[in-house]
Design a protein around this motif. Structure first.
Motif, PDB file in Angstrom:
ATOM      1  N   ASN A 137      11.309   2.790 -26.891  1.00  0.00           N
ATOM      2  CA  ASN A 137      10.972   2.883 -28.318  1.00  0.00           C
ATOM      3  C   ASN A 137      10.157   1.666 -28.762  1.00  0.00           C
ATOM      4  OD1 ASN A 137      12.306   5.313 -28.537  1.00  0.00           O
ATOM      5  ND2 ASN A 137      14.200   4.417 -29.362  1.00  0.00           N
ATOM      6  N   ILE A 138      10.572   0.496 -28.300  1.00  0.00           N
ATOM      7  CA  ILE A 138       9.839  -0.733 -28.647  1.00  0.00           C
ATOM      8  C   ILE A 138       8.425  -0.683 -28.081  1.00  0.00           C
ATOM      9  CG2 ILE A 138       9.737  -3.228 -28.274  1.00  0.00           C
ATOM     10  CD1 ILE A 138      12.798  -3.241 -28.340  1.00  0.00           C
ATOM     11  N   TYR A 139       8.325  -0.281 -26.820  1.00  0.00           N
ATOM     12  CA  TYR A 139       7.012  -0.191 -26.161  1.00  0.00           C
ATOM     13  C   TYR A 139       6.085   0.764 -26.912  1.00  0.00           C
ATOM     14  CZ  TYR A 139       3.557   0.589 -22.475  1.00  0.00           C
ATOM     15  OH  TYR A 139       2.388   0.693 -21.764  1.00  0.00           O
ATOM     16  N   ASP A 140       6.603   1.910 -27.283  1.00  0.00           N
ATOM     17  CA  ASP A 140       5.786   2.899 -27.999  1.00  0.00           C
ATOM     18  C   ASP A 140       5.389   2.397 -29.385  1.00  0.00           C
ATOM     19  OD1 ASP A 140       6.029   4.591 -25.846  1.00  0.00           O
ATOM     20  OD2 ASP A 140       7.688   5.752 -26.706  1.00  0.00           O
ATOM     21  N   ALA A 141       6.313   1.711 -30.050  1.00  0.00           N
ATOM     22  CA  ALA A 141       6.017   1.216 -31.394  1.00  0.00           C
ATOM     23  C   ALA A 141       4.943   0.125 -31.363  1.00  0.00           C
ATOM     24  CB  ALA A 141       7.296   0.673 -32.030  1.00  0.00           C
ATOM     25  N   GLN A 142       4.884  -0.621 -30.301  1.00  0.00           N
ATOM     26  CA  GLN A 142       3.921  -1.727 -30.196  1.00  0.00           C
ATOM     27  C   GLN A 142       2.558  -1.275 -29.678  1.00  0.00           C
ATOM     28  OE1 GLN A 142       6.090  -4.418 -27.628  1.00  0.00           O
ATOM     29  NE2 GLN A 142       6.899  -5.587 -29.364  1.00  0.00           N
ATOM     30  N   GLU A 143       2.453  -0.041 -29.249  1.00  0.00           N
ATOM     31  CA  GLU A 143       1.201   0.435 -28.644  1.00  0.00           C
ATOM     32  C   GLU A 143      -0.014   0.294 -29.562  1.00  0.00           C
ATOM     33  OE1 GLU A 143      -2.032   2.832 -27.485  1.00  0.00           O
ATOM     34  OE2 GLU A 143      -0.740   3.349 -29.197  1.00  0.00           O
ATOM     35  N   PRO A 144       0.065   0.649 -30.864  1.00  0.00           N
ATOM     36  CA  PRO A 144      -1.115   0.476 -31.728  1.00  0.00           C
ATOM     37  C   PRO A 144      -1.596  -0.988 -31.804  1.00  0.00           C
ATOM     38  CG  PRO A 144       0.480   1.928 -32.765  1.00  0.00           C
ATOM     39  CD  PRO A 144       1.168   1.332 -31.591  1.00  0.00           C
ATOM     40  N   ALA A 145      -0.652  -1.920 -31.881  1.00  0.00           N
ATOM     41  CA  ALA A 145      -1.035  -3.334 -31.953  1.00  0.00           C
ATOM     42  C   ALA A 145      -1.692  -3.783 -30.647  1.00  0.00           C
ATOM     43  CB  ALA A 145       0.191  -4.201 -32.258  1.00  0.00           C
ATOM     44  N   ARG A 146      -1.164  -3.298 -29.505  1.00  0.00           N
ATOM     45  CA  ARG A 146      -1.770  -3.635 -28.218  1.00  0.00           C
ATOM     46  C   ARG A 146      -3.194  -3.075 -28.125  1.00  0.00           C
ATOM     47  NH1 ARG A 146       3.327  -1.971 -26.309  1.00  0.00           N
ATOM     48  NH2 ARG A 146       2.419  -0.055 -25.454  1.00  0.00           N
ATOM     49  N   TYR A 147      -3.354  -1.856 -28.596  1.00  0.00           N
ATOM     50  CA  TYR A 147      -4.670  -1.209 -28.568  1.00  0.00           C
ATOM     51  C   TYR A 147      -5.678  -2.014 -29.403  1.00  0.00           C
ATOM     52  CZ  TYR A 147      -8.279   2.375 -29.201  1.00  0.00           C
ATOM     53  OH  TYR A 147      -9.463   3.049 -29.226  1.00  0.00           O
ATOM     54  N   ASP A 148      -5.270  -2.384 -30.605  1.00  0.00           N
ATOM     55  CA  ASP A 148      -6.160  -3.164 -31.490  1.00  0.00           C
ATOM     56  C   ASP A 148      -6.483  -4.532 -30.879  1.00  0.00           C
ATOM     57  OD1 ASP A 148      -6.168  -1.103 -33.289  1.00  0.00           O
ATOM     58  OD2 ASP A 148      -4.610  -1.974 -34.583  1.00  0.00           O
TER      59      ASP A 148
END
Length: 229
Positions: free
Chosen positions: A185-196
């Protein structure tokens, strides 16, 4: 008249002879005193000259001792500096060997992988970014000033996205039943920030990897220098 003249001539004769004696005695005494004065002056000057020689000799010996001590200190410092330099250089080579390996992976993926331009590629790039970040931050003493400067530029630009990823992960933390689900859940939630982060700081990270190649070329020239001699 003749008697008076004779007396006068005798007086003159007597006085004239005494005058000659006085003059001769004065000349002899003057010569004697001059020699004594000259001898005394010579003795005084010889004594002062010897004292000056002794003083200069003592100063020279003192300077020689100080110079010897300083040379020993410098030789000791040189040995320490040489060993320290060699140790630091070996560490530098090790760090840049790891950076060069990461550099090759980064550019190989960017230039050769068919997935390099796909949205999913940001996760691969992010892993390279993270590995570079960890390596440089742990070995910053051994990287070049230019590389450290470029890294700082990248980090300042990437920092807001790291913070956002932390906030996004914290927001979903603890709502899952298992640790595995929680981490996902944490990994998925952080995905947009990683992408940006990857998209917005890609050029800066690319500049870091390009600088790695420049630094490696400089290190290679240093290594090859003794062979050329």
């Amino acid at each position: 008249m003749q008697m008076s003249q004779l007396v006068i001539e005798n007086i003159v004769s007597v006085l004239g002879g005494a005058s000659v004696v006085v003059i001769g005695l004065s000349s002899w005494l003057g010569s004697l005193w001059s020699k004594r004065i000259l001898n005394q002056e010579k003795l005084r000057m010889d004594k002062e000259l010897q004292q000056l020689k002794d003083s200069n000799l003592a100063n020279l010996k003192s300077m020689e001792r100080e110079l010897q001590v300083e040379l020993q200190k410098r030789d000791h410092y040189h040995q320490i500096s040489k060993s320290t330099y060699e140790m630091n250089f070996e560490r530098k080579v090790k760090v840049y060997t790891e950076l060069l390996l990461l550099n090759q992976k980064f550019f190989r993926f960017m230039n050769e992988s068919p997935l390099a331009d796909e949205p999913e590629s940001t996760e691969t790039y992010y892993r390279y970014f993270e590995q570079c970040k960890t390596l440089i931050e742990s070995e910053k003493l051994y990287v070049s000033s230019k590389l450290a400067e470029l890294y700082e530029l990248w980090y300042q630009k990437a920092l807001p996205y790291f913070k956002q990823a932390g906030l996004d992960g914290y927001a979903v933390h603890g709502f899952a039943h298992t640790d595995e689900e929680n981490m996902q859940n944490i990994y998925d939630a952080q995905e947009p920030a990683r992408y940006d982060l990857v998209c917005e700081t890609f050029k800066e990270m690319q500049a870091i990897f390009e600088q790695v190649e420049i630094d490696v070329a400089s290190i290679r020239r240093i290594i090859e220098l003794p062979m050329q001699e």
